[in-house]
Enzyme design. Structure first.
Site, PDB file in Angstrom:
ATOM      1  N   LYS A 174      74.631  -6.330 -23.935  1.00 51.81           N
ATOM      2  CA  LYS A 174      75.546  -7.203 -24.673  1.00 51.81           C
ATOM      3  C   LYS A 174      76.798  -6.448 -25.088  1.00 51.81           C
ATOM      4  O   LYS A 174      76.709  -5.319 -25.601  1.00 51.81           O
ATOM      5  CB  LYS A 174      74.835  -7.735 -25.919  1.00 51.81           C
ATOM      6  CG  LYS A 174      73.662  -8.630 -25.592  1.00 51.81           C
ATOM      7  CD  LYS A 174      74.125  -9.923 -24.949  1.00 51.81           C
ATOM      8  CE  LYS A 174      72.977 -10.813 -24.549  1.00 51.81           C
ATOM      9  NZ  LYS A 174      73.424 -12.063 -23.910  1.00 51.81           N
ATOM     10  N   ASP A 199      77.397  -8.786 -20.913  1.00 49.28           N
ATOM     11  CA  ASP A 199      77.504 -10.184 -21.352  1.00 49.28           C
ATOM     12  C   ASP A 199      78.166 -10.217 -22.729  1.00 49.28           C
ATOM     13  O   ASP A 199      77.638  -9.657 -23.683  1.00 49.28           O
ATOM     14  CB  ASP A 199      76.079 -10.770 -21.423  1.00 49.28           C
ATOM     15  CG  ASP A 199      76.059 -12.239 -21.803  1.00 49.28           C
ATOM     16  OD1 ASP A 199      77.131 -12.816 -22.028  1.00 49.28           O
ATOM     17  OD2 ASP A 199      74.942 -12.797 -21.870  1.00 49.28           O
ATOM     18  N   GLU A 222      79.778 -11.149 -17.893  1.00 52.95           N
ATOM     19  CA  GLU A 222      79.315 -12.525 -18.148  1.00 52.95           C
ATOM     20  C   GLU A 222      79.948 -13.093 -19.420  1.00 52.95           C
ATOM     21  O   GLU A 222      80.066 -12.391 -20.428  1.00 52.95           O
ATOM     22  CB  GLU A 222      77.785 -12.481 -18.291  1.00 52.95           C
ATOM     23  CG  GLU A 222      77.109 -13.789 -18.652  1.00 52.95           C
ATOM     24  CD  GLU A 222      75.586 -13.649 -18.548  1.00 52.95           C
ATOM     25  OE1 GLU A 222      75.097 -12.867 -17.688  1.00 52.95           O
ATOM     26  OE2 GLU A 222      74.877 -14.293 -19.329  1.00 52.95           O
ATOM     27  N   GLU A 278      76.464 -20.811 -18.757  1.00 57.48           N
ATOM     28  CA  GLU A 278      75.276 -21.239 -19.496  1.00 57.48           C
ATOM     29  C   GLU A 278      75.634 -22.254 -20.585  1.00 57.48           C
ATOM     30  O   GLU A 278      74.746 -22.946 -21.088  1.00 57.48           O
ATOM     31  CB  GLU A 278      74.544 -20.026 -20.095  1.00 57.48           C
ATOM     32  CG  GLU A 278      75.292 -19.355 -21.217  1.00 57.48           C
ATOM     33  CD  GLU A 278      74.597 -18.093 -21.705  1.00 57.48           C
ATOM     34  OE1 GLU A 278      74.640 -17.084 -20.992  1.00 57.48           O
ATOM     35  OE2 GLU A 278      74.007 -18.126 -22.795  1.00 57.48           O
ATOM     36  N   ASP A 296      72.077 -23.231 -16.990  1.00 51.33           N
ATOM     37  CA  ASP A 296      70.686 -23.159 -17.435  1.00 51.33           C
ATOM     38  C   ASP A 296      69.993 -24.440 -16.970  1.00 51.33           C
ATOM     39  O   ASP A 296      70.412 -25.543 -17.328  1.00 51.33           O
ATOM     40  CB  ASP A 296      70.615 -23.034 -18.961  1.00 51.33           C
ATOM     41  CG  ASP A 296      69.219 -22.664 -19.422  1.00 51.33           C
ATOM     42  OD1 ASP A 296      69.071 -21.656 -20.115  1.00 51.33           O
ATOM     43  OD2 ASP A 296      68.251 -23.395 -19.072  1.00 51.33           O
ATOM     44  N   HIS A 313      70.765 -19.242 -15.580  1.00 52.23           N
ATOM     45  CA  HIS A 313      70.513 -18.688 -16.916  1.00 52.23           C
ATOM     46  C   HIS A 313      69.100 -19.083 -17.345  1.00 52.23           C
ATOM     47  O   HIS A 313      68.681 -20.228 -17.143  1.00 52.23           O
ATOM     48  CB  HIS A 313      71.530 -19.270 -17.902  1.00 52.23           C
ATOM     49  CG  HIS A 313      71.306 -18.882 -19.330  1.00 52.23           C
ATOM     50  ND1 HIS A 313      70.755 -19.737 -20.272  1.00 52.23           N
ATOM     51  CD2 HIS A 313      71.557 -17.734 -19.975  1.00 52.23           C
ATOM     52  CE1 HIS A 313      70.706 -19.117 -21.440  1.00 52.23           C
ATOM     53  NE2 HIS A 313      71.181 -17.894 -21.295  1.00 52.23           N
ATOM     54  N   GLU A 363      66.943 -14.229 -14.043  1.00 51.66           N
ATOM     55  CA  GLU A 363      67.153 -13.652 -15.375  1.00 51.66           C
ATOM     56  C   GLU A 363      65.800 -13.612 -16.073  1.00 51.66           C
ATOM     57  O   GLU A 363      65.228 -14.660 -16.404  1.00 51.66           O
ATOM     58  CB  GLU A 363      68.152 -14.487 -16.185  1.00 51.66           C
ATOM     59  CG  GLU A 363      68.262 -13.978 -17.609  1.00 51.66           C
ATOM     60  CD  GLU A 363      69.478 -14.460 -18.371  1.00 51.66           C
ATOM     61  OE1 GLU A 363      69.996 -15.541 -18.039  1.00 51.66           O
ATOM     62  OE2 GLU A 363      69.903 -13.746 -19.298  1.00 51.66           O
TER      63      GLU A 363
HETATM   64 CA    CA Z   1      74.294 -14.923 -21.317  1.00 50.47          CA
END
Ligand code: CA
Length: 379
Positions: free
Chosen positions: A169, A197, A223, A249, A272, A299, A332
């Site tokens: 992240k 991300d 991302e 997502e 997603d 996602h 993922e």
């Molecule tokens: Ca993400």
């Protein structure tokens, strides 16, 4: 076969060790499971990714009354009826997440009715094994040294488990982000791919600066660099860096993804399955991405039911440019703390040496543990 009941199960469970992404600290994991029963003795299970009680309310008050007594086999017709029935008030967000849950449960039912896995009804499989990447490496402490020590160990654990790709992240500020990504690259060397991300935590200026600074670190994708509404901003960031840009997502239905693809805003889309409109809509989006030469890595951050739905979809996502060196979609694999994600499944979906196998049983190919559903039901 007729639908006789639709039950929603909003779930929540606290976790011992909170973790953070660019927007918030997470101390509770949630899920919305929907169960559709038929007079044929078959039950279908679905997952809606989003706030559990509001999704349950949409299902209970708007969708379920239209579906009782209907055949679950005409999936496209039901999808269109539910979408169109509430289109004026629900083109995105919670109504589509609720539609996703219903749609996944209907696919599960149809697979069980025809005795075939969902991916077979969708024309597959193109593949039965999928390479997984570990989603983890979230912030665990605001003290940089402590955080780096914990994430160093976490990255080593993914390598030891056989993962060849992992994601961390960013979106905590430039200096923080670069220090973290440099530490992780030094930890894993060339033994693993590394993705980052930002969870839309940067503006365009910040995202371009961060992307350029990360280029020497061999980042597989960047991302959600900017806010999902800012499709032009995505395209600007994409034009400014060699790092592939991913996102999607927080986007819904083929209508959002058409705009994304028209703008050449992303190299990799990540709808997603349990949020973008279910398996029906995810397959349409996948075919659209294929047509545009865009990669599709779904996602996944919901329950094991959402994970199973993603696996069925992954079996039929086309390869971008078939060849000996073709790119295949990635799973993922959420590796963050979650008390019931896979606990809901009688047979959890495992990743071994970085590979997951597509469930081959009828429907989604999973069975549900009702005791776990009951244990984590919200009040
Ligand atoms: Ca993400």
């Amino acid at each position: 076969m007729k639908i006789v009941s639709i039950r929603t199960h909003p779930l929540a469970a606290p976790i011992d060790q909170p973790f953070a992404f660019s927007q918030a600290w997470v101390d509770t994991r949630v899920g919305l499971v929907v169960e559709i029963e038929t007079d044929a003795g078959l039950t279908g299970w679905g997952d809606g990714y989003g706030p559990p009680k509001p999704i349950a309310s949409v299902i209970d008050t708007l969708y379920a009354p239209r579906l009782i007594g209907r055949s679950p086999l005409a999936g496209d017709a039901i999808w269109e009826e539910l979408y169109n029935g509430f289109r004026d008030h629900g083109q995105r967000g919670i109504p589509i997440q609720a539609l996703s849950a219903i749609d996944i449960a209907l696919w599960d039912l149809r697979g069980k009715f025809f005795g075939a896995p969902v991916h077979q009804l969708m024309g597959g499989p193109i593949r039965t094994e999928v390479k997984a990447y570990a989603t983890g490496l979230y912030r665990r402490s605001n003290d940089r040294d402590d955080n780096h020590a914990m994430l160093h160990d976490e990255a080593e654990a993914y390598l030891d488990a056989g993962f060849g790709a992992m994601k961390t992240k960013v979106g905590f500020g430039f200096d923080d982000d670069i220090a973290l990504v440099e530490m992780l690259r030094a930890t894993i060397g060339d033994r693993s791919e590394l993705f980052v991300d930002a969870n839309h935590g940067c503006d365009v200026v910040q995202a371009k600066k961060l992307a350029r600074a990360m280029e020497p670190l061999n980042i597989g994708w960047f991302e959600e660099p900017v806010e999902p509404e800012d499709i032009d901003g995505y395209a600007e960031v994409r034009a400014a860096t060699d790092i592939p840009i991913a996102g999607g997502e927080c986007s819904f239905t083929r209508h959002d993804f058409r705009r994304i693809m028209d703008a050449r805003a992303m190299d990799i889309i990540q709808p997603d399955t349990a949020s973008c409109g279910g398996l029906t809509e995810a397959k349409r989006i996948s075919d659209m991405a294929w047509t545009h030469g865009v990669r599709h890595n779904p996602h996944v951050w919901g329950t094991g039911i959402g994970l199973a739905a993603a696996m069925q979809l992954l079996a039929v996502i086309p390869t971008t440019a078939p060849s000996f060196g073709a790119h295949h979609p990635l799973l993922e694999y959420d590796s963050t703390p979650h008390p019931f994600r896979q606990g809901l499944l009688v047979d959890p979906i495992r990743v071994e040496e970085g590979i997951a196998h597509v469930p081959q049983g009828p429907g989604l190919g999973i069975d549900i543990r009702r005791d776990v559903l009951e244990k984590w039901r919200m009040d």
